[in-house]
Design a protein around this motif. Structure first.
Motif, PDB file in Angstrom:
ATOM      1  N   HIS A 170       0.820  -1.207   0.000  1.00  0.00           N
ATOM      2  CA  HIS A 170       0.000   0.000   0.000  1.00  0.00           C
ATOM      3  C   HIS A 170       0.854   1.258   0.000  1.00  0.00           C
ATOM      4  O   HIS A 170       0.579   2.218  -0.739  1.00  0.00           O
ATOM      5  CB  HIS A 170      -0.916  -0.009   1.226  1.00  0.00           C
ATOM      6  CG  HIS A 170      -1.729   1.242   1.393  1.00  0.00           C
ATOM      7  ND1 HIS A 170      -2.825   1.531   0.603  1.00  0.00           N
ATOM      8  CD2 HIS A 170      -1.602   2.289   2.265  1.00  0.00           C
ATOM      9  CE1 HIS A 170      -3.344   2.695   0.974  1.00  0.00           C
ATOM     10  NE2 HIS A 170      -2.624   3.169   1.975  1.00  0.00           N
ATOM     11  N   ALA A 171       1.912   1.260   0.827  1.00  0.00           N
ATOM     12  CA  ALA A 171       2.728   2.465   0.994  1.00  0.00           C
ATOM     13  C   ALA A 171       3.738   2.659  -0.129  1.00  0.00           C
ATOM     14  O   ALA A 171       4.159   3.788  -0.399  1.00  0.00           O
ATOM     15  CB  ALA A 171       3.468   2.405   2.333  1.00  0.00           C
ATOM     16  N   GLY A 172       4.139   1.567  -0.765  1.00  0.00           N
ATOM     17  CA  GLY A 172       5.124   1.674  -1.835  1.00  0.00           C
ATOM     18  C   GLY A 172       6.540   1.830  -1.336  1.00  0.00           C
ATOM     19  O   GLY A 172       7.427   2.230  -2.101  1.00  0.00           O
ATOM     20  N   LYS A 173       6.781   1.505  -0.070  1.00  0.00           N
ATOM     21  CA  LYS A 173       8.137   1.593   0.496  1.00  0.00           C
ATOM     22  C   LYS A 173       8.237   0.657   1.692  1.00  0.00           C
ATOM     23  O   LYS A 173       7.212   0.322   2.313  1.00  0.00           O
ATOM     24  CB  LYS A 173       8.476   3.027   0.882  1.00  0.00           C
ATOM     25  CG  LYS A 173       7.511   3.683   1.834  1.00  0.00           C
ATOM     26  CD  LYS A 173       7.751   5.197   1.923  1.00  0.00           C
ATOM     27  CE  LYS A 173       7.443   5.916   0.640  1.00  0.00           C
ATOM     28  NZ  LYS A 173       7.545   7.381   0.742  1.00  0.00           N
ATOM     29  N   PRO A 174       9.456   0.216   2.030  1.00  0.00           N
ATOM     30  CA  PRO A 174       9.624  -0.734   3.135  1.00  0.00           C
ATOM     31  C   PRO A 174       9.183  -0.159   4.477  1.00  0.00           C
ATOM     32  O   PRO A 174       9.363   1.030   4.752  1.00  0.00           O
ATOM     33  CB  PRO A 174      11.133  -1.027   3.137  1.00  0.00           C
ATOM     34  CG  PRO A 174      11.590  -0.659   1.764  1.00  0.00           C
ATOM     35  CD  PRO A 174      10.727   0.498   1.345  1.00  0.00           C
ATOM     36  N   ALA A 175       8.598  -1.016   5.292  1.00  0.00           N
ATOM     37  CA  ALA A 175       8.166  -0.609   6.622  1.00  0.00           C
ATOM     38  C   ALA A 175       9.346  -0.602   7.589  1.00  0.00           C
ATOM     39  O   ALA A 175      10.380  -1.237   7.354  1.00  0.00           O
ATOM     40  CB  ALA A 175       7.086  -1.546   7.139  1.00  0.00           C
ATOM     41  N   ILE A 176       9.168   0.128   8.683  1.00  0.00           N
ATOM     42  CA  ILE A 176      10.141   0.163   9.776  1.00  0.00           C
ATOM     43  C   ILE A 176       9.523  -0.555  10.971  1.00  0.00           C
ATOM     44  O   ILE A 176       8.351  -0.344  11.288  1.00  0.00           O
ATOM     45  CB  ILE A 176      10.484   1.616  10.153  1.00  0.00           C
ATOM     46  CG1 ILE A 176      11.090   2.354   8.952  1.00  0.00           C
ATOM     47  CG2 ILE A 176      11.437   1.671  11.343  1.00  0.00           C
ATOM     48  CD1 ILE A 176      11.268   3.849   9.192  1.00  0.00           C
ATOM     49  N   LEU A 177      10.306  -1.402  11.625  1.00  0.00           N
ATOM     50  CA  LEU A 177       9.829  -2.113  12.799  1.00  0.00           C
ATOM     51  C   LEU A 177      10.248  -1.357  14.055  1.00  0.00           C
ATOM     52  O   LEU A 177      11.436  -1.273  14.370  1.00  0.00           O
ATOM     53  CB  LEU A 177      10.395  -3.542  12.841  1.00  0.00           C
ATOM     54  CG  LEU A 177      10.073  -4.435  11.641  1.00  0.00           C
ATOM     55  CD1 LEU A 177      10.651  -5.821  11.867  1.00  0.00           C
ATOM     56  CD2 LEU A 177       8.569  -4.497  11.385  1.00  0.00           C
TER      57      LEU A 177
END
Length: 233
Positions: free
Chosen positions: A165-172
């Motif tokens: 959805h965001a088009g970029k890697p998530a941060i944990l």
């Protein structure tokens, strides 16, 4: 009758210093920590995390106080949404802040419902910062017992769906307790956001990207304490 021995003046003064000095140091440390944040020379890019913050936020004041970005709480689990997210997103952008959204992961429910919750409130916008997934609930109170393998599996699915959805890697955004319980930092390849006031955290086992350096920062722009965050240079 036993005779009282009067303490000499120097001893009284010494006792007073021994009692008062620790109290004074404790008070100084408390006041110092309220407004402490890492020096900009070491960490040029700094911002705030509003997860769990209630009350009025003045984003223009936050910007003037040195914040470059803000992470806003958006969703939690499969049903909770922040009623202030859309309004705060617009206000933060108007103030010139870069903005990211935070989803609080619920280990007790499947990933599909959580990602659906996230995409209904967070717009698909290339100008948003990478989404963050907060990992603080270890799942001890789930109705049905869960294993760390199940937690990591659902978390990976959730991250993939939010990233689509965001088009970029998530941060944990991993807390120490969650990492100790489920060991995600070394098994899921995503940038880490670690939390430890004043002292740089190392519980992730590898370099972090974001660090909440003061979990209870008191400063202008917010009625309640917030998280002060820095970016690894």
């Amino acid at each position: 009758m036993a005779r009282r021995t009067r303490r000499p003046l120097w001893l009284k003064l010494l006792l007073a210093v021994l009692i008062v000095a620790p109290l004074g140091v404790a008070a100084w440390l408390y006041l110092d920590m309220r407004e402490w944040r890492p020096e900009e020379r070491a960490f040029p890019e700094q911002g705030v995390d509003l997860s769990g913050v209630d009350g009025t936020i003045n984003f223009e004041v936050l910007k003037g106080n040195g914040a470059d970005f803000v992470y806003l709480p958006a969703t939690s689990g499969e049903g909770e949404q922040s009623g202030d997210f859309t309004r705060n997103l617009a206000a933060a952008r108007k103030a010139g802040l870069k903005v990211g959204a935070v989803h609080r992961f619920d280990p007790c429910v499947p990933a599909d419902g959580q990602s659906a919750n996230f995409v209904t409130i967070v717009p698909r916008d290339a100008n948003l910062l990478p989404p963050a997934i907060e990992l603080s609930d270890t799942g001890e109170n789930c109705l049905e017992p869960i294993t760390s393998g199940q937690v990591r599996s659902e978390l990976t699915i959730l991250a993939n769906q939010i990233e689509a959805h965001a088009g970029k890697p998530a941060i944990l955004k991993v807390t120490r307790d969650f990492e100790a319980a489920h060991g995600v930092a070394g098994r899921i390849e995503r940038n880490l956001w670690l939390v430890r006031t004043r002292f740089e955290p190392d519980y992730g086992g590898r370099p972090w990207l974001l660090w909440t350096a003061n979990e209870s920062y008191h400063g202008p722009g917010s009625e309640a304490p917030l998280g002060w965050v820095v970016v690894r240079p």
